[in-house]
Design an enzyme around this catalytic site. Structure first.
Site, PDB file in Angstrom:
ATOM      1  N   VAL A  32       0.823  -1.204   0.000  1.00  0.00           N
ATOM      2  CA  VAL A  32       0.000   0.000   0.000  1.00  0.00           C
ATOM      3  C   VAL A  32       0.859   1.256   0.000  1.00  0.00           C
ATOM      4  CG1 VAL A  32      -1.687   1.314   1.320  1.00  0.00           C
ATOM      5  CG2 VAL A  32      -1.917  -1.163   1.139  1.00  0.00           C
ATOM      6  N   VAL A  33       1.903   1.290   0.838  1.00  0.00           N
ATOM      7  CA  VAL A  33       2.754   2.475   0.899  1.00  0.00           C
ATOM      8  C   VAL A  33       3.449   2.691  -0.437  1.00  0.00           C
ATOM      9  CG1 VAL A  33       4.742   3.533   2.026  1.00  0.00           C
ATOM     10  CG2 VAL A  33       3.076   2.257   3.386  1.00  0.00           C
ATOM     11  N   PRO A  53       9.006  -8.580  -5.160  1.00  0.00           N
ATOM     12  CA  PRO A  53       8.607  -9.948  -5.571  1.00  0.00           C
ATOM     13  C   PRO A  53       7.125 -10.030  -5.910  1.00  0.00           C
ATOM     14  CG  PRO A  53       9.956 -10.007  -3.573  1.00  0.00           C
ATOM     15  CD  PRO A  53       9.595  -8.565  -3.801  1.00  0.00           C
ATOM     16  N   ASP A 114       8.841   5.495   6.915  1.00  0.00           N
ATOM     17  CA  ASP A 114       8.722   5.314   8.363  1.00  0.00           C
ATOM     18  C   ASP A 114      10.060   5.201   9.084  1.00  0.00           C
ATOM     19  OD1 ASP A 114       5.922   5.405   8.304  1.00  0.00           O
ATOM     20  OD2 ASP A 114       5.791   3.261   7.881  1.00  0.00           O
TER      21      ASP A 114
END
Length: 519
Positions: A32-33, A53, A114
């Protein structure tokens, strides 16, 4: 001399709009990020390569549309060849550290999701509207709060900001093509600055090809941009009739006053009558106003809070439209003087209060009113009088009608539903006709019905009866306008408590009375 310069505070970031068009952005990760990073890069016209992958559904879609290049494997050092920027979006901290170290060795700017300490830069909370982009950074202190700040900034932008920027961009390009000489750059900049500072953003958003041609001609002819008369059509509304009084000074009113101050318009709902039930925002708007344009039914207690001039429409017996146009005229006139104008309407402006019509009208002159809602009598009025219109197990729906449409016709009352509370505004003067319509729509003759009068005022009163008896009750006890009709089983669910309520007059309730006179 030294004291005249600011000292740097430190701890900030160098805010840039990074141009990555046709540059290669490498993104490591397929979740998602990573998908969010891909989208941002594509919006900036970058060439995007993804190494992972596996990909989530969104990234698989982008591969199928040939929007990105995908290498189905883990990161290898050779992936950095030709990369102009690297973004990692994986959960493996040590692998992110390895990629960051390799990027720094090659002097490639890198962001590790992050892991702020590893980043050369980080992403901000952004808002985009056409060519306008607004980014908020808390310098990694409170990213969630950045989202809230960004939403508040975006909400404060004038309507059509992004489109206005695009239209000015078109004009700027046309001017540069018509006058490309470098020595004229200052003239171009000064002329466009005057234009952008003079015309409201809402009007610049409505520039069309003809307007741009007119402005280009004005530049070529060395005319002041503020002297150009533009034909700017407001948004079309197929079913609304908006009065159009003859305001020959509209072009000046739509800009700024001679003092350079631009008028401000606030559309305020006065609520149900009690000044203590005004919102804090409404109270502040009234205190900051230079002039208040008030409806005739605004209670004296609310008007007593106002410290500036109060203007109510001149009396036009039986002609509400003429009274409305009178308020329009005065509003545009005062806005043209740069005044802070409050349009004060009873209840909530958007609940049968012409609030939408007024917004559409003032937009024609370049003003986007700020809206301050008010408590609507449709819900709050019955509540103040002990009638919970959606009492659980009794009423699962509320239908709010106007007692007269724009042509003065009676409302179209749908068929009876036992679990519905019907609220009819501006209708008590036509009570007999309303009751006849209820009977014709299948409403039971013994269905509870109440007249809520002057809700929220010190002389608030509720007159109760049934569909069959209410007309006789009102004839006996009289009526103190303004009022509304409430019909449904919710009317009496708090009847015993309601009798004791300080707002109610037990002598007029008729709850347990035989309306032929027997008690």
């Amino acid at each position: 001399m030294a004291d005249s310069f600011r000292d740097p505070q430190g701890g900030g970031s160098l805010i840039l709009a990074w141009q990555v068009k046709n540059k290669t952005v490498l993104i490591v990760g397929g979740g998602v990020v990573a998908a969010g990073r891909v989208f941002n890069a594509l919006e900036a016209d970058a060439r995007v390569t993804v190494v992972a992958p596996e990909l989530n559904d969104e990234l698989q879609y982008r591969v199928s549309k040939a929007q990105i290049t995908w290498h189905q494997r883990s990161f290898v050092s050779s992936d950095l060849d030709g990369a102009d920027m690297v973004l990692t979006a994986i959960d493996d901290h040590s692998e992110s550290q390895r990629i960051v170290d390799e990027c720094k060795a090659r002097r490639i700017p890198v962001n590790a999701a992050d892991i702020n300490d590893l980043c050369d830069f980080w992403f901000m909370s952004t808002h985009r509207d056409h060519s306008v982009q607004i980014a908020v950074s808390t310098n990694s202190k409170a990213p969630r709060l950045a989202n809230r700040i960004r939403r508040q900034i975006a909400a404060a932008l004038p309507r059509g900001t992004g489109k206005a920027v695009d239209q000015i961009g078109r004009l700027r390009k046309r001017i540069r093509e018509a006058d490309p000489e470098p020595q004229n750059s200052k003239r171009r900049m000064t002329w466009l600055t005057q234009l952008c500072d003079y015309w409201p953003i809402e009007q610049l958003a409505r520039l069309d090809s003809d307007n741009i041609d007119s402005l280009l001609d004005a530049y070529i002819d060395n005319k002041d941009p503020t002297s150009v008369g533009l034909s700017l059509q407001p948004p079309s509304v197929a079913s609304s009739r908006i009065p159009s009084p003859d305001l020959r000074s509209a072009s000046s009113a739509s800009s700024v006053s001679s003092s350079g101050k631009r008028g401000r318009l606030v559309l305020v709902g006065a609520g149900v009558g009690d000044p203590e039930l005004l919102t804090v925002r409404a109270h502040r708007a009234l205190k900051e106003a230079d002039i208040v344009l008030a409806d005739k039914l605004i209670p004296e207690a609310v008007l007593g809070l106002i410290e500036c001039e109060i203007y109510t429409a001149r009396k036009f017996p039986g002609a509400a439209t003429e009274a409305q146009e009178d308020l329009y005229r005065r509003g545009v006139e005062e806005l043209g003087k740069g005044k802070n104008v409050v349009r004060l309407k009873q209840g909530d402006p958007f609940v049968y209060g012409r609030g939408g019509e007024e917004i559409l009208y003032f937009r024609k002159f370049g003003y986007e009113p700020e809206v301050v809602p008010g408590l609507t009598s449709a819900i709050t009025g019955p509540g103040l009088c002990g009638i919970p219109v959606t009492h659980r197990g009794v009423a699962d729906q509320v239908l709010v009608l106007s007692g007269a449409n724009r042509h003065g016709d009676l409302p179209n009352i749908p068929g009876y539903v036992a679990t519905r509370t019907l609220v009819i505004l501006m209708s008590v003067k036509r009570l007999k006709d309303i009751v006849a319509l209820l009977g014709g729509s299948g409403y039971p003759l013994d269905l509870p019905l109440a007249i809520v009068e002057r809700a929220g005022c010190s002389d608030q009163r509720t007159v109760r009866g049934t569909v069959q008896t209410i007309v006789d009750v009102v004839e006996r006890v009289g009526h103190n306008p303004p009022g509304l009709i409430v019909a449904g089983h919710a009317v009496n669910v708090l009847s015993d408590a309601a009798i004791e309520d300080r707002f109610l007059d037990a002598s007029t309730l008729g709850l347990y009375a035989d309306e032929t006179g027997k008690q």
